[in-house]
Structure formats: structure tokens, C-alpha cells
Enzyme design. Structure first.
Site, PDB file in Angstrom:
ATOM      1  N   LYS A  76      22.704  51.401 -11.535  1.00  0.00           N
ATOM      2  CA  LYS A  76      21.857  51.137 -10.354  1.00  0.00           C
ATOM      3  C   LYS A  76      21.182  52.420  -9.883  1.00  0.00           C
ATOM      4  CE  LYS A  76      23.794  50.963  -6.037  1.00  0.00           C
ATOM      5  NZ  LYS A  76      23.092  51.845  -5.097  1.00  0.00           N
ATOM      6  N   ASN A  77      21.966  53.491  -9.776  1.00  0.00           N
ATOM      7  CA  ASN A  77      21.427  54.712  -9.167  1.00  0.00           C
ATOM      8  C   ASN A  77      20.490  55.481 -10.096  1.00  0.00           C
ATOM      9  OD1 ASN A  77      22.759  54.058  -6.880  1.00  0.00           O
ATOM     10  ND2 ASN A  77      24.348  55.632  -7.054  1.00  0.00           N
TER      11      ASN A  77
ATOM     12  N   ARG B 170      18.541  52.082   1.774  1.00  0.00           N
ATOM     13  CA  ARG B 170      18.208  53.483   2.017  1.00  0.00           C
ATOM     14  C   ARG B 170      17.465  54.116   0.850  1.00  0.00           C
ATOM     15  NH1 ARG B 170      19.734  56.677   5.640  1.00  0.00           N
ATOM     16  NH2 ARG B 170      19.653  58.328   4.111  1.00  0.00           N
TER      17      ARG B 170
ATOM     18  N   CYS C 231      23.871  54.346   8.495  1.00  0.00           N
ATOM     19  CA  CYS C 231      24.459  53.199   7.824  1.00  0.00           C
ATOM     20  C   CYS C 231      25.963  53.291   7.949  1.00  0.00           C
ATOM     21  CB  CYS C 231      24.022  53.119   6.376  1.00  0.00           C
ATOM     22  SG  CYS C 231      24.812  54.323   5.353  1.00  0.00           S
TER      23      CYS C 231
ATOM     24  N   ARG D 228      23.602  59.905   7.130  1.00  0.00           N
ATOM     25  CA  ARG D 228      22.680  60.025   5.989  1.00  0.00           C
ATOM     26  C   ARG D 228      21.239  60.398   6.367  1.00  0.00           C
ATOM     27  NH1 ARG D 228      24.340  55.409   1.702  1.00  0.00           N
ATOM     28  NH2 ARG D 228      23.385  56.825   0.243  1.00  0.00           N
ATOM     29  N   PRO D 229      21.025  61.583   6.920  1.00  0.00           N
ATOM     30  CA  PRO D 229      19.655  62.007   7.236  1.00  0.00           C
ATOM     31  C   PRO D 229      18.860  62.302   5.960  1.00  0.00           C
ATOM     32  CG  PRO D 229      21.197  63.820   7.584  1.00  0.00           C
ATOM     33  CD  PRO D 229      22.024  62.625   7.184  1.00  0.00           C
ATOM     34  N   ILE D 230      17.536  62.470   6.100  1.00  0.00           N
ATOM     35  CA  ILE D 230      16.723  62.867   4.928  1.00  0.00           C
ATOM     36  C   ILE D 230      16.020  64.198   5.202  1.00  0.00           C
ATOM     37  CG2 ILE D 230      16.403  60.556   3.914  1.00  0.00           C
ATOM     38  CD1 ILE D 230      13.545  60.603   5.153  1.00  0.00           C
TER      39      ILE D 230
ATOM     40  N   LEU E  49      16.617  67.157   4.143  1.00  0.00           N
ATOM     41  CA  LEU E  49      16.380  68.014   2.980  1.00  0.00           C
ATOM     42  C   LEU E  49      15.137  67.553   2.209  1.00  0.00           C
ATOM     43  CD1 LEU E  49      20.064  68.374   1.721  1.00  0.00           C
ATOM     44  CD2 LEU E  49      18.739  70.025   3.038  1.00  0.00           C
TER      45      LEU E  49
ATOM     46  N   ASP F 279      31.387  57.627  -4.662  1.00  0.00           N
ATOM     47  CA  ASP F 279      31.191  56.191  -4.898  1.00  0.00           C
ATOM     48  C   ASP F 279      32.396  55.529  -5.573  1.00  0.00           C
ATOM     49  OD1 ASP F 279      28.759  56.274  -3.721  1.00  0.00           O
ATOM     50  OD2 ASP F 279      27.572  56.036  -5.541  1.00  0.00           O
TER      51      ASP F 279
ATOM     52  N   VAL G  14      31.833  64.223   0.901  1.00  0.00           N
ATOM     53  CA  VAL G  14      30.393  63.974   0.741  1.00  0.00           C
ATOM     54  C   VAL G  14      29.822  63.179   1.915  1.00  0.00           C
ATOM     55  CG1 VAL G  14      28.608  62.978  -0.757  1.00  0.00           C
ATOM     56  CG2 VAL G  14      30.594  64.102  -1.774  1.00  0.00           C
TER      57      VAL G  14
ATOM     58  N   ARG H 122      24.842  44.152  -4.322  1.00  0.00           N
ATOM     59  CA  ARG H 122      23.865  45.242  -4.358  1.00  0.00           C
ATOM     60  C   ARG H 122      24.097  46.137  -5.572  1.00  0.00           C
ATOM     61  NH1 ARG H 122      24.735  48.729   0.024  1.00  0.00           N
ATOM     62  NH2 ARG H 122      23.375  49.905  -1.313  1.00  0.00           N
TER      63      ARG H 122
HETATM   64  C1  UD1 Z   1      23.125  58.882  -3.787  1.00  0.00           C
HETATM   65  C2  UD1 Z   1      23.618  57.561  -4.332  1.00  0.00           C
HETATM   66  C3  UD1 Z   1      24.868  57.108  -3.585  1.00  0.00           C
HETATM   67  C4  UD1 Z   1      25.925  58.214  -3.634  1.00  0.00           C
HETATM   68  C5  UD1 Z   1      25.357  59.547  -3.170  1.00  0.00           C
HETATM   69  C6  UD1 Z   1      26.316  60.715  -3.351  1.00  0.00           C
HETATM   70  C7  UD1 Z   1      21.565  56.516  -5.055  1.00  0.00           C
HETATM   71  C8  UD1 Z   1      20.575  55.439  -4.862  1.00  0.00           C
HETATM   72  N1  UD1 Z   1      22.559  56.575  -4.165  1.00  0.00           N
HETATM   73  O1  UD1 Z   1      22.804  58.663  -2.408  1.00  0.00           O
HETATM   74  O2  UD1 Z   1      25.358  55.936  -4.202  1.00  0.00           O
HETATM   75  O3  UD1 Z   1      27.002  57.868  -2.794  1.00  0.00           O
HETATM   76  O4  UD1 Z   1      24.158  59.853  -3.922  1.00  0.00           O
HETATM   77  O5  UD1 Z   1      26.720  60.809  -4.657  1.00  0.00           O
HETATM   78  O6  UD1 Z   1      21.499  57.284  -5.997  1.00  0.00           O
HETATM   79  N2  UD1 Z   1      22.282  64.647   3.180  1.00  0.00           N
HETATM   80  C9  UD1 Z   1      21.752  65.337   4.230  1.00  0.00           C
HETATM   81  N3  UD1 Z   1      20.399  65.497   4.268  1.00  0.00           N
HETATM   82  C10 UD1 Z   1      19.569  65.005   3.311  1.00  0.00           C
HETATM   83  C11 UD1 Z   1      20.127  64.302   2.229  1.00  0.00           C
HETATM   84  C12 UD1 Z   1      21.502  64.129   2.190  1.00  0.00           C
HETATM   85  O7  UD1 Z   1      22.462  65.783   5.120  1.00  0.00           O
HETATM   86  O8  UD1 Z   1      18.352  65.193   3.402  1.00  0.00           O
HETATM   87  C13 UD1 Z   1      23.754  64.421   3.131  1.00  0.00           C
HETATM   88  C14 UD1 Z   1      24.082  62.931   3.275  1.00  0.00           C
HETATM   89  O9  UD1 Z   1      24.145  62.560   4.634  1.00  0.00           O
HETATM   90  C15 UD1 Z   1      25.423  62.856   2.594  1.00  0.00           C
HETATM   91  C16 UD1 Z   1      25.291  63.886   1.471  1.00  0.00           C
HETATM   92  O10 UD1 Z   1      24.232  64.745   1.853  1.00  0.00           O
HETATM   93  O11 UD1 Z   1      26.446  63.227   3.459  1.00  0.00           O
HETATM   94  C17 UD1 Z   1      25.007  63.276   0.112  1.00  0.00           C
HETATM   95  O12 UD1 Z   1      23.790  62.582   0.142  1.00  0.00           O
HETATM   96  P1  UD1 Z   1      22.851  62.402  -1.132  1.00  0.00           P
HETATM   97  O13 UD1 Z   1      23.397  63.155  -2.292  1.00  0.00           O
HETATM   98  O14 UD1 Z   1      21.462  62.646  -0.713  1.00  0.00           O
HETATM   99  O15 UD1 Z   1      23.063  60.865  -1.412  1.00  0.00           O
HETATM  100  P2  UD1 Z   1      21.951  59.749  -1.617  1.00  0.00           P
HETATM  101  O16 UD1 Z   1      20.875  60.257  -2.487  1.00  0.00           O
HETATM  102  O17 UD1 Z   1      21.604  59.143  -0.293  1.00  0.00           O
END
Ligand code: UD1
Length: 435
Positions: free
Chosen positions: A23-24, A94, A118, A123-125, A127, A306, A328, A398
Site C-alpha cells: 500500500k505505502n 492523510r 488522526c 502528524r503535521p506536514i 517538513l 506499522d 515514531v 484500508r
Molecule cells: C508513512 C506511512 C505510515 C507509517 C509512517 C512511518 C505511507 C502512506 N504511510 O506515513 O504507514 O506509519 O510512514 O513509518 O507511506 N512528521 C512531522 N512533520 C512532518 C512529517 C512527519 O513531525 O512534516 C512526524 C509525524 O508526525 C510522525 C513521524 O514524523 O510522528 C513520522 O511520519 P512520516 O514518516 O512522515 O510518516 P507518513 O509519511 O505520514
């Protein structure tokens, strides 16, 4: 359609199943199609999952045409597409935020509602947005939506404070057309990242990624039609192996890439499970009761967050006390209260779970609060001595294709029942959106 799974536990699983496509890996490869103009991306080994269908709808809403049957997907992208993503689809999943980078690179602008929090954490974006800004994008937040514009992205050096999977993917796609060279440092190294690298390269992008956490992208002017194959889903594979361990069964999963699941195999060996790893298959065998082990979730190649809920379920039945530290996500322990309802003994202390092994689970009515928590409860139900009902199965759909069918093939006594028409029997409710 909302549904629940009835599980009559206590049957050791036995048999062989094939791994689905990841999926990912599928979601970012699909998002990469946005970079094409009047071209097609063909993707094979695509899992038929709710999230994959949501991404297909999102691409359609932008103007692409998507066909999907028998694990083959074709995405045709016209010369003109929309740069505005519909909020209902972004809020549903997301990973919809993965279209931000490619939309900005291709259209010079993008509007995307902020995905928000969630049930497993905030889970902010930030970065993703910081990286895009460094490449020359102007980002504004207007009424809860990201409005990004650029007169042309420029190659830059971007150091990620955390090796975020989504930020690495978004920035890599954004950099494909950026002027000059982009160097991404401290990137995620998950196998799914390299599936995206391969897909982008086959479309004509110029990317160097050697697995050291540094990715170099040299901007190109245009991409072309291509095909891509999705890697096996390491989380799905490990979920079935853990179901085999928890039920004392013999489970083989085929079509796998063994080194993608090294961290789980190492922990299972440490716990005393009996395993056989071959070229593209792995088997767990019945054996002595497993022993407690401790672990910490980390970015790849560390132990995947995961899989944390699923291994916790198996460790509930181990001899001794295990400690799992979740590093994480902030609040990824929503499965704990449900497992405790089934007779587990788990204490949460800050970001650690202390698991005292018990002999068996007892069946109960439990609620899947998110995808992997749901998988953990299914494993517990399979191992329990009596009947378990797992509500809100939609979360599991999902990420797991045909879970009922696969479990039946392994000899489990499971049945998926729709709860939509059962007035007042939709099961216990649980607050919090899906993610
Ligand atoms: C992806 C996976 C998800 C998995 C996660 C960690 C997909 C579709 N989903 O999610 O299944 O659990 O990797 O292996 O591939 N963070 C920030 N700021 C950001 C981005 C992330 O603080 O801009 C934090 C998140 O809140 C979290 C951590 O970094 O605590 C990991 O997030 P990230 O690696 O970005 O996970 P996703 O890409 O959302």
C-alpha cells in the site's frame, strides 16, 4: 460499508498465502503520475484497497483517467489538470498530501486542505512545507488549506529534521522539474522510497539514491509514459507471520523480499520462534511458547511502527515481560485497552508499553481504532479460546486486501458481517477520525 469480523479463535493457522503489493509504495507511485502530461503510467501488482481507490478518486478529481482491474492500473494524464484537491478526499486519507509536491512541480500551484490530526497522533506536514519553501515555493495557509505557488522550483540542499517518509516522497517528486540539483539529506530509507525512485526513473527523472539517506535529483524538462511494479507489502507479510506465531500455526508467505522484513525476523528469532527464510518466501513453524523481547520502533531499517500493534499482540502471549517503546508516533497505543479487554496485561508508561505475558486471550467485542490496531485485534481474536467480534473493520480494509479470504485459506474460522443494516448493532463507538 461498515462491517465487523466474527472470529472463532483457537485454531492454529496452517497454509500458504501470497503477499499483496505494498500500500505505502502504491500511493506515492500513483501520485507521481501527476508529473506526466499527455502520457500514461502503468502500474502492476497494485493491491485492491480502500486507500488505493481513494487515491484513484483523487487523481480522477484532478482530471486524470484511472482504470484498475486485476491488480493492473493505468493512469492517463491529460495536458491540463486541476491543481485544487477536494477536501473530502484529502480528509479521508492523510496520504492524499502526497499530491502536493507533484502538483506544484507540474502546475506551479496547488491548493490542498491541511490533512489535520488522526487517531495515532498529530502528524503535521511541516517538513514537507519547509522543504517546498526552500525550493522556492510560497506557502500560505488560507482557511485551513495550503495554498502553494511558485514561478519555478529551484534545486536546493534540504536537510530533513526527521527522516519522514511522506516528506521524502513529496520533496523528491517536487524536485523532478526543479532547475539544477536538489540534494535531500537525512531522508527516509524505507523500501517504498526506492520503489518511487524506480518509478520516477522509468518516467525519465534523474535521481541518485544509494540507501545512505542522501537523494540527489537533477531537474529535467519533461517525463514520458512508463511502467512500474509495486514491491511486496512488508507490513502485510509480517502481520500474517505474527498471526501464525500467535496461534501456534505454520504459515508461509510467498512473493516476498526477505531483507525488507529483517527487523521482524530478528525479533522473532530472539523470541525463540522457528522460522525458515528462502529466496522469496518465509515460513513460521509451531514451537515452544515464545519468550518476551523488548523493542523500540524506529525509521527503517529499524522496527516499523506499522507493526508495533501486531507484535504487541504476539508478545502478550510470550513468557515473561516485554517492553515496547513507540518513538515514531505520539499516541499509537489505542489497541492496548482493547487487548486488555481480551485478557492481556499491558501497562502504558509514557511512550512505552510494558507487556506481562499471559497464557491466552479471551474473546470480546473490540473496536479497531485504526488500520494496524485493527490487524492486532484480529490476531488476538484468532489466538483467543472463544469468539471475538472486531468492529469498524473499514479501517482494516484500508490496508489489507481480502483479509477474510486469506485467513479462511489458512484455516481460520472468520466471517465478515455488514453492520450497516443492523439497527443499533453497529457496535461500540470510538471517537476520532480515520487516518
Ligand atoms: C508513512 C506511512 C505510515 C507509517 C509512517 C512511518 C505511507 C502512506 N504511510 O506515513 O504507514 O506509519 O510512514 O513509518 O507511506 N512528521 C512531522 N512533520 C512532518 C512529517 C512527519 O513531525 O512534516 C512526524 C509525524 O508526525 C510522525 C513521524 O514524523 O510522528 C513520522 O511520519 P512520516 O514518516 O512522515 O510518516 P507518513 O509519511 O505520514
Amino acid at each position: 460499508m461498515e462491517s465487523k469480523m466474527k472470529i472463532i479463535g483457537g485454531v492454529p493457522l496452517r497454509g500458504s498465502i501470497e503477499a499483496q503489493g505494498a500500500k505505502n509504495a502504491t500511493l506515492p507511485v500513483m501520485a507521481a503520475a501527476i508529473l506526466l502530461k499527455d502520457q500514461k503510467l502503468s502500474i502492476s501488482r497494485v493491491p485492491d484497497l480502500l486507500d488505493v481507490n481513494t487515491m484513484a478518486d483523487l487523481l480522477r478529481s484532478l482530471g486524470a483517467s484511472v482504470t484498475f482491474s486485476g491488480h493492473e492500473m493505468e493512469i492517463s494524464v491529460p495536458g491540463e489538470i486541476s491543481w485544487e484537491t477536494p477536501s473530502d478526499l484529502v480528509r479521508k486519507m492523510r496520504a492524499s498530501s502526497l499530491v502536493l509536491g507533484p502538483l506544484l512541480a507540474r502546475c506551479g500551484r496547488a491548493v490542498m486542505p491541511l490533512p489535520g490530526g488522526c487517531s495515532i497522533g498529530s502528524r503535521p506536514i511541516d517538513l514537507h512545507l519547509k522543504g517546498l519553501t526552500r525550493m522556492g515555493a510560497t506557502i500560505e495557509l488560507v482557511h485551513g488549506a495550503v495554498h502553494a505557488t511558485t514561478k519555478g522550483l529551484v534545486g536546493s540542499r534540504i536537510y530533513l529534521d526527521f527522516p519522514s517518509v511522506g516528506a521524502t516522497e513529496n520533496l523528491m517528486m517536487a524536485a523532478v522539474f526543479a532547475r539544477g540539483e536538489t540534494v535531500l539529506e537525512n531522508t527516509a530509507r524505507e523500501p517504498e522510497i526506492f520503489n518511487l525512485v524506480e518509478a520516477l526513473r522509468s518516467m525519465g527523472a534523474s535521481i541518485e539514491a544509494d540507501g545512505t539517506g542522501v537523494i540527489r535529483i537533477s531537474g529535467v524538462d519533461t517525463l514520458h509514459s512508463a511502467s512500474s511494479r509495486i514491491i511486496p507489502d512488508r507490513i502485510e507479510i509480517c502481520t500474517y507471520l505474527l498471526a501464525g506465531v500467535a496461534t501456534g500455526g505454520e504459515v508461509t508467505v510467498t512473493d516476498i523480499i526477505p531483507n525488507h522484513i529483517d527487523s521482524l525476523l530478528a525479533k522473532l528469532e530472539e523470541a525463540g520462534a522457528t522460522l525458515k527464510v528462502e529466496d522469496s518466501r518465509v515460513t513460521v513453524y509451531p514451537g515452544e511458547r515464545i519468550k518476551s523481547v523488548s523493542l523500540k520502533t524506529l525509521p527503517y531499517p529499524g522496527f516499523p511502527t506499522d507493526l508495533q500493534p501486531q507484535i504487541m499482540t504476539a508478545l502478550c502471549l510470550a513468557e515473561g515481560t516485554s517492553v515496547i517503546q513507540e518513538s515514531v508516533f505520539q499516541s499509537r497505543f489505542l489497541h492496548v485497552s482493547e487487548l486488555n479487554k481480551m485478557g492481556a496485561k499491558i501497562d502504558i508508561q509514557s511512550n512505552s508499553a510494558v507487556i506481562t505475558g499471559v497464557e491466552r486471550f479471551t474473546g470480546a467485542d473490540v473496536v479497531a481504532t485504526d488500520l494496524r490496531a485493527g490487524a492486532a485485534l484480529v490476531i488476538a481474536g484468532l489466538a483467543a479460546g472463544d469468539t471475538t467480534m472486531v468492529y469498524h473493520l473499514g479501517h482494516i480494509c484500508r490496508g489489507y486486501e481480502a483479509m477474510e479470504e486469506k485467513l479462511l485459506r489458512l484455516g481460520a474460522r472468520v466471517q465478515v458481517i455488514s453492520t450497516e443494516k443492523e439497527d443499533g448493532k453497529g457496535g461500540p463507538s470510538f471517537p476520532g477520525p480515520s487516518c
